[in-house]
Design a protein around this motif. Sequence first.
Motif, PDB file in Angstrom:
ATOM      1  N   GLU A 423     -24.864  35.019  62.769  1.00  0.00           N
ATOM      2  CA  GLU A 423     -24.865  34.385  61.447  1.00  0.00           C
ATOM      3  C   GLU A 423     -26.082  33.483  61.310  1.00  0.00           C
ATOM      4  N   PRO A 424     -26.658  33.378  60.093  1.00  0.00           N
ATOM      5  CA  PRO A 424     -27.817  32.501  59.904  1.00  0.00           C
ATOM      6  C   PRO A 424     -27.434  31.032  60.034  1.00  0.00           C
ATOM      7  N   ARG A 425     -28.337  30.238  60.586  1.00  0.00           N
ATOM      8  CA  ARG A 425     -28.136  28.806  60.742  1.00  0.00           C
ATOM      9  C   ARG A 425     -29.132  28.048  59.871  1.00  0.00           C
ATOM     10  N   PRO A 426     -28.839  26.805  59.516  1.00  0.00           N
ATOM     11  CA  PRO A 426     -29.838  25.988  58.806  1.00  0.00           C
ATOM     12  C   PRO A 426     -31.091  25.836  59.664  1.00  0.00           C
ATOM     13  N   HIS A 427     -32.252  25.781  59.003  1.00  0.00           N
ATOM     14  CA  HIS A 427     -33.510  25.632  59.742  1.00  0.00           C
ATOM     15  C   HIS A 427     -34.477  24.800  58.910  1.00  0.00           C
ATOM     16  N   HIS A 428     -35.616  24.469  59.510  1.00  0.00           N
ATOM     17  CA  HIS A 428     -36.615  23.620  58.845  1.00  0.00           C
ATOM     18  C   HIS A 428     -37.972  24.311  58.817  1.00  0.00           C
ATOM     19  N   LEU A 429     -37.959  25.614  58.527  1.00  0.00           N
ATOM     20  CA  LEU A 429     -39.196  26.390  58.552  1.00  0.00           C
ATOM     21  C   LEU A 429     -39.713  26.755  57.164  1.00  0.00           C
ATOM     22  N   ASP A 430     -39.031  26.306  56.103  1.00  0.00           N
ATOM     23  CA  ASP A 430     -39.449  26.714  54.764  1.00  0.00           C
ATOM     24  C   ASP A 430     -40.847  26.210  54.421  1.00  0.00           C
ATOM     25  N   ASP A 431     -41.175  24.980  54.791  1.00  0.00           N
ATOM     26  CA  ASP A 431     -42.509  24.458  54.484  1.00  0.00           C
ATOM     27  C   ASP A 431     -43.586  25.253  55.213  1.00  0.00           C
ATOM     28  N   LEU A 432     -43.310  25.606  56.468  1.00  0.00           N
ATOM     29  CA  LEU A 432     -44.275  26.414  57.227  1.00  0.00           C
ATOM     30  C   LEU A 432     -44.401  27.807  56.620  1.00  0.00           C
ATOM     31  N   HIS A 433     -43.279  28.367  56.204  1.00  0.00           N
ATOM     32  CA  HIS A 433     -43.309  29.668  55.526  1.00  0.00           C
ATOM     33  C   HIS A 433     -44.166  29.594  54.275  1.00  0.00           C
TER      34      HIS A 433
END
Length: 447
Positions: A423-433
């Motif tokens: 299952e997907p988990r919360p992450h903090h990669l949106d800014d890098l994306h």
Amino acid sequence: MAWIGVDLGTQSVRAVLVGPEGDVLARGSRPLTSVRDGVRHEQDPQQWLDAVDACLAEVTPSADGVEGLAICSTSGTFLLTDRAGRPLTPALMYDDARSAARRVHIVDADPDRWATSMQPTWALPKILDLVAESDQRVMHSADFVAAHLVGHPVATDTSHALKTGYDLVAGSWPAAAFDTLGLPLDIFPEVVRPGTELGRTAAGVPVYAGMTDGCAAQIAAGALARGAWNSVLGTTLVLKGVSEKLLDDPTGAVYSHLHPDGGWLPGGASSSGAGVLTELLPAADLDAFDLKAGPVDAVIYPLTKTGERFPFVAPQAERFTVGTIDSDLDTYVAVLQGVAFVERLAFEHLVALGADSVQTVSLTGGATRSPYWNQLRADVLGVPVELPVAADPAYGMAVLAASGGGSVTETARRMVRVDRVLEPRPHHLDDLHDAFVAELDARGYRG
């Protein structure tokens, strides 16, 4: 009761015997060798026959209880034969680029058909170079082996015929375009749907028309219903899914096979993938890195060569890095993040063209040995990912054979087993994306 799937790969032939509930009863493999000379890439087709015979003898000493067999092979690999099916040329492999200059003649013959879809390494440019007379016949690698097993030349399937120029919408070879190119129509085989019986072996086993290896892997992953997708990550990244209608991509990044049960199997093949790790970290212990991996504030656009094919077409694209890399471990994670971002962009492109939204993704290919990467991809995509028990192309062909001309989707639903779901988990990669996408746009790669 059991079925056999055969996969004619580049480096080996693999066969698998599968029972009615999807259990693998036996496996066999034999190596293959190729000859590369610059842009040329050939194999001796006799190798295929010898290897297949050995594999079949290994997985099942007798034909008792075997209900059928199907074969997949690399997309675009073919040879020329005489009318009796005897080889006149070596096998020209899927990535042989000797006739790249012929692409312009093919496009000129029918620009509306081929301007965005025809690739320099597809089979048709090489056929245009090689064919000299109407007594020759075009035979894809899977068809050549099937003919050997049943004792006579056979039809090809819609999947293998695609890169030879077959018109999937019209359901016919493009006679007018071939006439303009000076290609006799009768050098091309009859085309049937995957799962059609082609003939029977001397022992009475039905041999069914197969599909290309990418489609075979999709069947093995069970990704045959709308909203389900298969993401194959090895040296490069390949996505395949299902749509009711043919997706029209004016950029040429997406192409579609026919679904054996009706509808379409859209997808694309990126030039980015895990192959970059071998180049950037040739001596590294990647399994050890995987145990230590965690998010880093850097991303590497993981092109394995110059030029991108999917999710956008950019012949000028080159590898780049956003952020700072301080160690080999950082490099490892930055590549993994880059592939996950490309994968996300690919799905976004497919949905923008009209594909169903992504509900689940089956992960297959060599990269699934990385638990960290599997979870990262689930997190970045934001959907559950499934890891099938046996997702190799040979297994997919066994499932196709087991369908016996009926519903491949229903047969796969019964036979394909899922090892686990992440299952997907919360992450903090949106800014890098977002920074990664901005760099792609700044370089003009996405048009």
